[in-house]
Every structure is written in structure tokens, then in C-alpha cells.
Design an enzyme around this catalytic site. Structure first.
Site, PDB file in Angstrom:
ATOM      1  N   GLU A  26       0.836  -1.215   0.000  1.00  0.00           N
ATOM      2  CA  GLU A  26       0.000   0.000   0.000  1.00  0.00           C
ATOM      3  C   GLU A  26       0.873   1.268   0.000  1.00  0.00           C
ATOM      4  O   GLU A  26       0.485   2.294  -0.538  1.00  0.00           O
ATOM      5  CB  GLU A  26      -0.941   0.023   1.211  1.00  0.00           C
ATOM      6  CG  GLU A  26      -1.992  -1.081   1.217  1.00  0.00           C
ATOM      7  CD  GLU A  26      -3.239  -0.755   0.390  1.00  0.00           C
ATOM      8  OE1 GLU A  26      -3.283   0.309  -0.263  1.00  0.00           O
ATOM      9  OE2 GLU A  26      -4.169  -1.585   0.403  1.00  0.00           O
ATOM     10  N   LYS A  75      -2.913  10.404   1.551  1.00  0.00           N
ATOM     11  CA  LYS A  75      -4.289   9.932   1.710  1.00  0.00           C
ATOM     12  C   LYS A  75      -5.180  11.033   2.284  1.00  0.00           C
ATOM     13  O   LYS A  75      -6.311  11.239   1.828  1.00  0.00           O
ATOM     14  CB  LYS A  75      -4.346   8.693   2.605  1.00  0.00           C
ATOM     15  CG  LYS A  75      -5.778   8.226   2.790  1.00  0.00           C
ATOM     16  CD  LYS A  75      -5.958   6.766   2.928  1.00  0.00           C
ATOM     17  CE  LYS A  75      -7.449   6.434   2.827  1.00  0.00           C
ATOM     18  NZ  LYS A  75      -7.732   5.051   3.071  1.00  0.00           N
ATOM     19  N   GLU A  89     -15.751   9.504  -2.374  1.00  0.00           N
ATOM     20  CA  GLU A  89     -15.283   8.833  -3.596  1.00  0.00           C
ATOM     21  C   GLU A  89     -16.178   9.090  -4.813  1.00  0.00           C
ATOM     22  O   GLU A  89     -16.668   8.177  -5.464  1.00  0.00           O
ATOM     23  CB  GLU A  89     -15.144   7.320  -3.336  1.00  0.00           C
ATOM     24  CG  GLU A  89     -14.267   6.648  -4.378  1.00  0.00           C
ATOM     25  CD  GLU A  89     -13.855   5.224  -3.998  1.00  0.00           C
ATOM     26  OE1 GLU A  89     -13.465   5.006  -2.839  1.00  0.00           O
ATOM     27  OE2 GLU A  89     -13.925   4.373  -4.874  1.00  0.00           O
ATOM     28  N   HIS A 100      -6.386  -2.383  -6.926  1.00  0.00           N
ATOM     29  CA  HIS A 100      -7.390  -3.103  -6.137  1.00  0.00           C
ATOM     30  C   HIS A 100      -8.357  -3.930  -6.965  1.00  0.00           C
ATOM     31  O   HIS A 100      -8.876  -4.930  -6.500  1.00  0.00           O
ATOM     32  CB  HIS A 100      -8.175  -2.127  -5.253  1.00  0.00           C
ATOM     33  CG  HIS A 100      -7.402  -1.690  -4.031  1.00  0.00           C
ATOM     34  ND1 HIS A 100      -6.226  -0.986  -4.110  1.00  0.00           N
ATOM     35  CD2 HIS A 100      -7.625  -1.876  -2.709  1.00  0.00           C
ATOM     36  CE1 HIS A 100      -5.770  -0.744  -2.885  1.00  0.00           C
ATOM     37  NE2 HIS A 100      -6.604  -1.275  -2.023  1.00  0.00           N
ATOM     38  N   HIS A 159      -3.886  -9.117   1.571  1.00  0.00           N
ATOM     39  CA  HIS A 159      -4.475  -8.002   0.833  1.00  0.00           C
ATOM     40  C   HIS A 159      -3.401  -7.111   0.179  1.00  0.00           C
ATOM     41  O   HIS A 159      -3.475  -6.805  -1.021  1.00  0.00           O
ATOM     42  CB  HIS A 159      -5.369  -7.177   1.757  1.00  0.00           C
ATOM     43  CG  HIS A 159      -5.898  -5.930   1.113  1.00  0.00           C
ATOM     44  ND1 HIS A 159      -6.817  -5.958   0.086  1.00  0.00           N
ATOM     45  CD2 HIS A 159      -5.591  -4.627   1.312  1.00  0.00           C
ATOM     46  CE1 HIS A 159      -7.064  -4.715  -0.302  1.00  0.00           C
ATOM     47  NE2 HIS A 159      -6.346  -3.890   0.425  1.00  0.00           N
TER      48      HIS A 159
HETATM   49  N1  GLY Z   1      -8.554   2.180   0.808  1.00  0.00           N
HETATM   50  C1  GLY Z   1      -9.056   3.053  -0.154  1.00  0.00           C
HETATM   51  C2  GLY Z   1      -9.751   4.249   0.416  1.00  0.00           C
HETATM   52  O1  GLY Z   1      -9.708   4.473   1.609  1.00  0.00           O
HETATM   53  O2  GLY Z   1     -10.376   4.974  -0.310  1.00  0.00           O
END
Ligand code: GLY
Length: 369
Positions: free
Chosen positions: A185, A227, A237, A248, A266
Site C-alpha cells: 500500500e 491519503k 469517492e 485493487h 491483501h
Molecule cells: N482504501 C481506499 C480508500 O480508503 O479509499
């Protein structure tokens, strides 16, 4: 200690990154509490290794805790695991103004976050992620949920934590394989949006995997910073956040094909998925062939899985894998959405991908097994 702020209006919070944060947990959490007690959801392996330390860290600030340890592994991220967690929280008389603590990896964070989202129509929670994967991805951004028989993470809610404590020291107790799975990740962030970070990882990845705390802290900080930026711009999203799904669509299909077992973790699926997404991008003429080769070489240098040849046992054929991709949450109006890239650090989302190209990339990867 480093701090990344997630400035979501009305739901803002800090991610603290550094050593010794479990010992300081009480001091960090106490200012958020209405009364000095928390209910902790964890899993048995984490409880055996670290629950006493968390209890001591909370007690140092006069915060009491009750705790429930679920069975380790993905099977707890289910209706059954959720019902056990919610029963425990109700038995503990957790009130609307109380705080739940998610103490574990991605499974516990997702499950506890979802329990917090639905308990009494929403209770606050703190994430204390104990794996690299959870520190850099699942503990930040408020995606919570459980798996369905039809696919992973299909039942859930957006519910942001009130605080995230990413204790770098706890990563020292992970197995090499679990650490490297989380590293999948970390690499993803370089691949999707920061070529300089990717180059930094090529240089520093082996030393941080070997245990360098300062480098680990920096890798977690940069991943969380990226992030946090994306989540702040696109919490639910509708657009940019989908970039975080690089690797993914392929990864989830491979996880489903291997029964969500330890044949493929994962983060390993994500790393292989990033390579496959880069291969499709190169096949479509979007990206130089050098880029998937460079990513594969870095993953090989780290000693982690880089392609399907590294997965033991049978796998479905390419059509079987494409069918499994159809279960992905990213399917919209029946069309598969892929995250592809124009270069390392320049990812974009598209639904305009010829399935024959995907099939031929998968066929070639399967033929190398
Ligand atoms: N793991 C992808 C997200 O948090 O959008």
C-alpha cells in the site's frame, strides 16, 4: 512525533505518527472523552501482544477500558463478527457520547468503525492501527464495513475516526511478510501520485523493511499525508479518491480467487494489482514499458510478491478473473472502472478499457506461472 491533520469540515481529526504512542494513548485520547472510559475492540493476537500496554497507557491518564478480542483474520469482518462486537458494546453500556477504540489491523479498524457508525446511530471512535497496512491506508479516511458472500467490503458506511494513533514501534512485532504486505500500500502511493516518493522508496525501502524507525515514520507520514489530501478533497469517492484503488480491481479478484486465505494477503494482492494495472497501461500505449518493469524490480528487491507467478496453487483462467472483477464495488452501470497510469505517479480512473487487452495481460501473466 509527526502530525497529519485531516481537515474535513465538522469531522476533522489528527493522525499522530511516532514511537511510544500506545504508552501515551490515554493522554492523547482523554481530552476527547465525555467520561474517562473507552470500549476497545481488538483481536486475539494483538490482545496477547499489546493489550496490557494499551491498558497501562490509558490508565496513566486515568482512563478505564473494557475490551473484547475477536478471532484474528478476515472471517471476523462479517455479520457474525459485527453482531458480536455490537453486543459487546451494548453490554458495556456504551453511550452516544462515549468513545470506541479500534486496536488492530485493517479488519478490526473496518469492523469497529462500522460498529461505531451504527451503534446508537453513531458513536465516535479512535483508530490505533497495529499493522503497516492499517497505518497507511485503512485507519485514515473513514471507510468502514464488513464483507459479504458476494465480495469484500460490500456492506459499510463512511464514518471518520476522531483520532488516529500510528505507533511506529508496534510495527517491530509484525512478521516480515505482514510488514511487506503493508508495504504494497505504501508503494501504491508513489505509483498513483508521487514519482519522487517512489524513487525515495526505491532508495530507502530495504532499510525501512530492515527496521529503520526514522524511515518507517517518514514512509507512514508521506503515505498518510497523501491519503489525507485525497480524502479531504473527495471524502465519498465521487472522483479523485478512486485513485486509492490503484491495483485493487485486480487485487480483489486475486484475493477472491485464493479464498481470502493466507495464500495472498491483501497488500500483496494490491502490489501485484499495481503491476498488472501498469502492464495494461503500457499495453494501451499510455505508459512506457519501463514503468511496470521498474515497479516489478522494486517489489523483487523488497522480497515481496510482484506477479501471479508468486501465488502458490491453482488460479482461475483470465475469464474467471475478469468475472471476479465484476463483483468489485467500482463497477458502475455494469462497466469496470480501472485505475491506470500515464507514468509512475500519474494515475487516473477510466471505464474505457478494452476487456481483450485486460484478458491478454492476464493470459501472459498466468502463462508465466
Ligand atoms: N482504501 C481506499 C480508500 O480508503 O479509499
Amino acid at each position: 512525533m509527526q502530525k497529519v491533520h485531516v481537515p474535513l469540515e465538522g469531522r476533522e481529526y489528527d493522525v499522530l505518527i511516532g514511537g511510544g504512542l500506545i504508552a501515551r494513548a490515554g493522554f492523547e485520547i482523554a481530552p476527547l472523552l465525555n467520561r474517562p472510559r473507552v470500549a476497545v475492540l481488538t483481536e486475539q493476537r494483538v490482545a496477547d501482544l499489546h493489550l496490557k500496554d494499551l491498558q497501562a497507557g490509558l490508565a496513566a491518564a486515568d482512563v478505564e477500558m473494557s475490551a473484547m478480542a475477536l478471532t484474528p483474520g478476515e472471517t471476523s469482518k462479517s455479520w457474525d463478527g459485527l453482531s458480536k462486537a455490537v453486543d459487546f458494546l451494548l453490554d458495556q453500556k456504551v453511550e452516544r457520547g462515549d468513545m470506541i477504540v479500534a486496536f488492530g489491523g485493517g479488519v478490526i479498524g473496518d469492523l469497529a468503525g462500522f460498529a461505531a457508525a451504527i451503534l446508537r446511530r453513531g458513536v465516535r471512535f479512535v483508530q490505533i492501527p497495529t499493522t503497516l497496512l492499517a497505518q497507511v491506508d485503512s485507519s485514515v479516511g473513514g471507510k468502514t464495513g464488513i464483507n459479504a458472500a458476494q465480495g469484500k467490503n460490500l456492506i459499510g458506511a463512511f464514518h471518520q475516526p476522531s483520532l488516529v494513533l500510528a505507533d511506529i514501534d508496534i510495527l517491530g512485532t509484525l512478521s516480515t511478510r505482514d510488514f511487506l504486505a503493508g508495504y504494497g500500500e505504501v508503494v501504491k502511493y508513489g505509483c498513483l501520485g508521487d514519482a519522487e516518493f517512489f524513487t525515495w522508496l526505491e532508495k530507502n525501502g530495504p532499510a525501512l523493511a530492515a527496521g529503520d524507525r526514522a524511515l518507517r515514520g517518514e514512509a507512514v507520514r508521506r503515505s498518510v499525508e497523501m491519503k489525507a489530501g485525497i480524502v479531504t478533497r473527495d471524502e465519498k469517492e465521487h472522483g479523485e479518491r478512486a485513485l486509492l484503488n490503484l491495483g485493487h480491481t485486480f487485487g480483489h479478484a486475486l484475493e477472491a480467487a485464493t479464498g481470502y486465505s493466507d495464500r495472498l494477503l491483501h497488500g500483496e494482492g494490491v502490489a501485484i494489482g499495481c503491476v498488472l494495472a501498469f502492464e495494461v497501461s503500457a499495453r494501451l500505449g499510455l505508459m512506457a514499458q519501463e514503468s511496470p518493469s521498474r515497479l516489478r524490480a522494486h517489489l523483487a528487491a523488497m522480497g515481496t510478491k510482484k506477479d501471479m507467478a508468486d501465488i502458490q496453487g491453482e488460479l482461475p483462467d483470465s475469464d474467471g478473473l475478469i468475472r471476479l472483477m465484476g463483483q468489485d464495488k467500482k463497477v458502475q452501470g455494469g462497466a469496470l472502472h480501472f485505475v491506470l497510469a500515464r507514468a509512475i505517479g500519474e494515475a487516473f480512473v477510466t471505464s474505457d478499457v478494452d476487456t481483450d487487452v485486460v484478458r491478454s495481460v492476464l493470459d501472459e501473466a498466468l502463462a508465466e506461472r
